[in-house]
Motif scaffolding. Structure first.
Motif, mmCIF file in Angstrom:
data_model
loop_
_atom_site.group_PDB
_atom_site.id
_atom_site.type_symbol
_atom_site.label_atom_id
_atom_site.label_comp_id
_atom_site.label_asym_id
_atom_site.label_seq_id
_atom_site.Cartn_x
_atom_site.Cartn_y
_atom_site.Cartn_z
ATOM 1 N N LYS A 228 0.863 -1.184 0.000
ATOM 2 C CA LYS A 228 0.000 0.000 0.000
ATOM 3 C C LYS A 228 0.895 1.228 0.000
ATOM 4 C CE LYS A 228 -3.976 -2.069 2.374
ATOM 5 N NZ LYS A 228 -4.844 -2.049 1.196
ATOM 6 N N GLN A 229 0.562 2.164 -0.867
ATOM 7 C CA GLN A 229 1.337 3.407 -0.920
ATOM 8 C C GLN A 229 0.390 4.579 -1.149
ATOM 9 O OE1 GLN A 229 5.292 3.999 -3.029
ATOM 10 N NE2 GLN A 229 3.988 5.242 -4.356
ATOM 11 N N ASP A 230 0.586 5.628 -0.361
ATOM 12 C CA ASP A 230 -0.113 6.895 -0.560
ATOM 13 C C ASP A 230 0.935 7.953 -0.864
ATOM 14 O OD1 ASP A 230 -2.908 6.184 0.061
ATOM 15 O OD2 ASP A 230 -2.109 5.756 2.051
ATOM 16 N N ARG A 231 0.677 8.728 -1.899
ATOM 17 C CA ARG A 231 1.654 9.737 -2.340
ATOM 18 C C ARG A 231 0.930 11.059 -2.598
ATOM 19 N NH1 ARG A 231 6.923 9.252 -4.713
ATOM 20 N NH2 ARG A 231 7.421 10.850 -6.249
ATOM 21 N N TYR A 232 1.478 12.127 -2.029
ATOM 22 C CA TYR A 232 0.889 13.451 -2.176
ATOM 23 C C TYR A 232 1.936 14.367 -2.813
ATOM 24 C CZ TYR A 232 -1.998 11.308 1.419
ATOM 25 O OH TYR A 232 -2.795 10.443 2.124
ATOM 26 N N GLY A 233 1.541 15.063 -3.860
ATOM 27 C CA GLY A 233 2.473 15.930 -4.567
ATOM 28 C C GLY A 233 2.006 17.372 -4.578
ATOM 29 N N LEU A 234 2.947 18.283 -4.579
ATOM 30 C CA LEU A 234 2.665 19.716 -4.684
ATOM 31 C C LEU A 234 3.743 20.323 -5.559
ATOM 32 C CD1 LEU A 234 0.794 22.013 -3.643
ATOM 33 C CD2 LEU A 234 2.448 22.370 -1.803
ATOM 34 N N ALA A 235 3.344 21.103 -6.551
ATOM 35 C CA ALA A 235 4.312 21.692 -7.473
ATOM 36 C C ALA A 235 3.843 23.070 -7.896
ATOM 37 C CB ALA A 235 4.509 20.797 -8.700
ATOM 38 N N GLY A 236 4.788 23.907 -8.234
ATOM 39 C CA GLY A 236 4.455 25.248 -8.698
ATOM 40 C C GLY A 236 5.519 25.792 -9.621
ATOM 41 N N GLU A 237 5.103 26.687 -10.504
ATOM 42 C CA GLU A 237 6.029 27.372 -11.401
ATOM 43 C C GLU A 237 5.629 28.845 -11.487
ATOM 44 O OE1 GLU A 237 6.084 25.509 -15.205
ATOM 45 O OE2 GLU A 237 6.941 23.626 -14.464
ATOM 46 N N LEU A 238 6.623 29.713 -11.493
ATOM 47 C CA LEU A 238 6.426 31.148 -11.678
ATOM 48 C C LEU A 238 7.218 31.585 -12.889
ATOM 49 C CD1 LEU A 238 6.908 32.341 -7.993
ATOM 50 C CD2 LEU A 238 4.756 31.927 -9.169
ATOM 51 N N TYR A 239 6.548 32.202 -13.862
ATOM 52 C CA TYR A 239 7.217 32.641 -15.076
ATOM 53 C C TYR A 239 7.590 34.112 -14.949
ATOM 54 C CZ TYR A 239 4.857 28.390 -16.585
ATOM 55 O OH TYR A 239 4.383 27.100 -16.671
ATOM 56 N N LYS A 240 8.855 34.418 -15.148
ATOM 57 C CA LYS A 240 9.400 35.773 -15.096
ATOM 58 C C LYS A 240 8.963 36.517 -13.833
ATOM 59 C CE LYS A 240 9.784 36.112 -20.107
ATOM 60 N NZ LYS A 240 9.433 36.865 -21.348
ATOM 61 N N PRO A 241 9.263 35.971 -12.651
ATOM 62 C CA PRO A 241 8.848 36.647 -11.416
ATOM 63 C C PRO A 241 9.569 37.965 -11.199
ATOM 64 C CG PRO A 241 10.305 34.812 -10.919
ATOM 65 C CD PRO A 241 10.015 34.735 -12.376
ATOM 66 N N PHE A 242 10.807 38.058 -11.694
ATOM 67 C CA PHE A 242 11.539 39.322 -11.627
ATOM 68 C C PHE A 242 12.669 39.280 -12.642
ATOM 69 C CE2 PHE A 242 12.419 36.610 -7.940
ATOM 70 C CZ PHE A 242 13.730 36.219 -8.190
ATOM 71 N N ALA A 243 13.313 40.402 -12.818
ATOM 72 C CA ALA A 243 14.321 40.547 -13.863
ATOM 73 C C ALA A 243 15.430 39.523 -13.697
ATOM 74 C CB ALA A 243 14.901 41.962 -13.842
ATOM 75 N N GLY A 244 15.799 38.901 -14.800
ATOM 76 C CA GLY A 244 16.898 37.949 -14.809
ATOM 77 C C GLY A 244 16.493 36.513 -14.599
#
Length: 793
Positions: free
Chosen positions: A364-380
């Protein structure tokens, strides 16, 4: 402290905060039509936003719709066609019309590359199995699904548990990933432990051969297998559902799978699940370890199911997604069976009373995932991203209705990366990688002690183009800490000493540094050379350090590096310093990827200092009995009566591995294609002798025909004799496998249907896998026929 999902909250809060800011780059909706040179629609052509995780597939009419930034570049590809790049800003209208020319290799984005590389642009060799090809090759285990790839074999613990071997390396040297994060099962500890990832609901499987330690840690010194699915959606897709059912005669296998994707406005969702049930597998007639003739592999049944779901918030600023998955699996473990009891039952009783036949695993396996991406949050900075998973894994081994051994692994993993814009000509990512695990083994076969592992790492990957050359550089520094409890370093001779016998808690830590450099030279259109040089350090795993007990699956007594063993069978604490493995690897690759004739040729050389392996000590468990107290001795005799397992002691010596891989394809006509491949690996200790269970030379050829409504394939694979063996190891004879496949495509109302049929091992060849721990008792499955139906709507 046990890993907790609350550890994700600071990163999630950061993503949510940036999402609430003003939109920086406007997205546009792009519609398009993909055709071949004759004006016919190309179904399932892939449209990918270059540099991001966003992609869609064309429908049966060749049409697609995708959301992309106004300054984005689209990559359009399809199997059997040359690909194209189209800039959104250069499009004359919002309706793109793209024609692809037949011939050439399809470029596929490798999610595990770290820099959105296509497989044909990487300095390291990589193979990708996806689409219809993946569906045709799908087997109940990842190892058997991938074993036809050049440079990939299977350790084959029967059809129920088979892990991939990359260039002769497996176990803790090959990292098994699910969407870029460790699968967090216990398959790296024992060959009878199944990998929890399954190919039936997977979109693609990536195999990175050679050291891939920069992103994934010292456990990837041999390579990476990344199973990619859409359980955490990263793009908005039109609502679509796929259902697949199949039946296979060889084990009376019944499988059903469902996958659904959808999106509306800024919300995307995904759901998938499968159920698979088999009886014991039919094999060609052979004589088992008790001298009995049989045509079934005892205790090789399966009863697996899984369900996964995910939800993502996607805007033109980035995405934030959450996923959850549950696995509920049972499978027999070959080698643990009771032969006489099984042969007294008829086939019906065997189907309905699997649990009484022998030892089986309940996972038995339970797996929880969380992911995020931010595009061009600041210069560079182009993209800030994180990917995290919390996994609760539990695995019981059950005999006679009672739990004999329990394995548990609670783990947390998180990777945070920042992809920067081009600076002084260099583009790349820097990142931080955290891994924590709490492993426990309880019961009769708990040959590894409880241990906690903490790993922290910093890494950087950079690349720069110089005309026709692209340079790729990377480095990683990693700190690994182990805490093990219940370690018993000594076995006493006299019974009076038993009361003074006590266990210890031990700590060990390692610092592993790795670096690599690669160069890709596109010396003329459609061709490139790739050179990769790396120095990768690997810390010994907790199992390699602290194992001390009988491992029934491998029929050995395993003794870790932390112990010393004298000639009389006396076990004590080792005074030798533990050393890291250091792999110095060179890969040279030549590719031709345009035109009707394409090929890939890889040469590799891997010099490993302090290679960690199990050496046969020449002693057996009987030699230990004189040093064990009476009570333990009686229990031991009861459990392993009649079994004198050899004692294998982990040792370190320098080793050298080298070999080659070649694959070619020739497009005879628009409908017909020929393929051929061959791979080999030579692995030996520098002071003399061969490493154990190294796969033999493998060669294969295939022919495929694709018409408008149907397709057919013939695949032949030859495994040569392996007589370069380690001490105490027997040679394995050659064998060849012939497989046939047929698919028919048709429509029924709004359903796109595919009916398929397969014949595996058509000649019913008896084959024994040299890399298997139980090769004499577990031949490959015999002749089997599969019928299936897939529906898309």
């Amino acid at each position: 402290m046990r890993p907790s999902l609350f550890q994700l909250s600071p990163l999630a809060a950061l993503v949510a905060a940036v999402f609430s800011t003003q939109v920086q780059a406007q997205s546009v909706s792009i519609n398009g039509l993909i055709l071949d040179q004759d004006g016919k629609a190309i179904e399932q052509a892939r449209v990918h936003v270059h540099g991001r995780q966003q992609y869609v597939y064309a429908d049966k009419n060749g049409r697609f719709t995708i959301q992309a930034p106004a300054d984005a570049e689209l990559h359009i590809s399809a199997k059997g066609y040359g690909d194209q790049f189209v800039k959104v800003a250069d499009a004359q209208s919002d309706q793109l019309k793209i024609q692809l020319e037949a011939g050439g290799l399809e470029r596929i984005v490798v999610a595990a590359s770290g820099l959105h590389h296509y497989d044909l642009e990487m300095a390291n060799p990589v193979s990708v199995l996806s689409g219809e090809e993946l569906s045709c090759k799908t087997e109940p285990t990842i190892g058997e699904t991938l074993k036809s790839m050049p440079g990939v074999h299977s350790n084959y613990y029967g059809p129920v548990a088979a892990s991939p071997i990359l260039r002769g390396l497996d176990g803790p040297r090959v990292r098994i990933l699910n969407n870029g994060l460790d699968s967090a099962d216990v398959s790296r500890i024992g060959p009878d432990h199944a990998i929890t990832a399954d190919a039936i609901t997977t979109e693609q499987i990536e195999v990175l051969r050679g050291p891939s330690t920069l992103l994934y840690g010292s456990g990837a010194v041999g390579g990476v297998v990344n199973v990619v699915d859409n359980r955490l959606p990263r793009q908005l897709r039109p609502a679509s559902t796929q259902i697949e059912t199949r039946y296979s005669s060889g084990a009376d296998e019944k499988t059903a799978a469902l996958a659904h994707d959808g999106g509306q406005e800024q919300i995307a969702w995904h759901f998938d699940g499968f159920k698979r049930k088999t009886n014991n597998y039919d094999v060609p007639d052979f004589t088992n370890d008790e001298g009995e003739s049989t045509n079934q592999l005892a205790n090789s049944w399966l009863d697996n199911s899984a369900v996964n779901g995910g939800l993502s918030w996607i805007t033109d600023k980035g995405l934030l997604g959450f996923s959850v998955g549950h696995i509920d699996s049972e499978y027999g473990i070959p080698g643990h069976h009771h032969h006489h009891e099984e042969h007294e039952e008829d086939e019906h009783e065997e189907e309905e009373n699997h649990q009484e036949d022998g030892v089986f695993a309940r996972v038995k396996q339970d797996r929880y995932g969380l992911a995020g991406e931010l595009y061009k949050p600041f210069a560079g900075i182009e993209t800030l991203s994180f990917n995290s998973a919390l996994t609760r894994y539990q695995h019981h081994e059950i005999e006679g209705g009672a739990i004999g051994t329990t394995f548990k692994n609670d783990s947390f993993e998180s990777r945070f990366t920042a992809e920067h814009e081009t600076f002084a000509g260099w583009h790349g990512v820097v990142g931080y990688h955290l891994q924590q695990s709490d492993y426990k083994a309880i019961g009769d076969e708990a040959f590894t002690p409880d241990s906690k592992t903490d790993s922290h790492a910093l890494f950087v990957l950079e690349e720069r183009s110089f005309g026709d050359f692209t340079a790729q550089l990377g480095a990683r520094i990693e700190q690994i800490d182990y805490k093990a409890s219940g370690i018993e370093f000594e076995h006493h001779h006299d019974e009076d000493a038993a009361e003074e016998h006590s266990s210890e808690n031990v700590k060990n830590d390692f610092t592993a540094a790795s670096a690599s450099a690669g160069l890709v030279w596109n010396f003329q259109p459609g061709y490139n050379w790739a050179l990769s040089v790396s120095r990768s350090e690997r810390a010994p795993s907790a199992a390699e350090l602290y194992s001390n007990g009988a491992h029934i699956a491998t029929q050995t007594y395993e003794l870790g590096l932390a112990y010393a063993l004298d000639a009389d069978g006396e076990i004590s604490k080792s005074e030798t310093d533990f050393k890291k493995e250091v792999a110095n690897n060179i890969d040279l690759t030549l590719r031709k990827f345009e035109g009707d004739f394409t090929f890939t040729y890889n040469l590799f050389y891997n010099k490993v200092h302090n290679y960690l392996y199990m050496r046969d000590s020449g002693l057996t468990m009987a030699d230990l009995e004189a040093h064990e107290e009476e009570g333990h001795e009686e229990e031991h005799d009861h459990e392993h009566e009649g079994e004198e397992f050899s004692i294998f002691h982990y040792q370190q010596q320098d080793a050298t591995l080298y070999g080659a891989e070649f694959a070619m394809a020739y497009q005879l006509t628009a409908e017909q294609e020929l393929e051929f491949f061959i791979d080999s690996v030579r692995a030996k200790l520098d002071n003399g002798g061969d490493l154990p269970r190294i796969p033999p030379v493998k060669a294969g050829a295939g022919y495929s025909y694709s018409a408008q409504d149907w397709s057919a394939t013939i695949d032949w694979t030859h495994y040569m004799k392996q007589n370069r063996v380690a001490a105490g190891e027997s040679a394995t004879g050659s064998y060849q496998i012939l497989d046939l496949g047929f698919s028919y495509y048709f429509n029924l109302n709004d359903l796109d249907l595919t009916a398929f049929a397969k014949a595996n091992n058509l000649t019913d060849e008896l084959g024994f896998v040299h890399s298997s721990f139980i090769k004499e008792d577990a031949p490959l499955p015999g002749r089997s026929f599969t019928l299936g139906l897939k529906a898309r709507f």
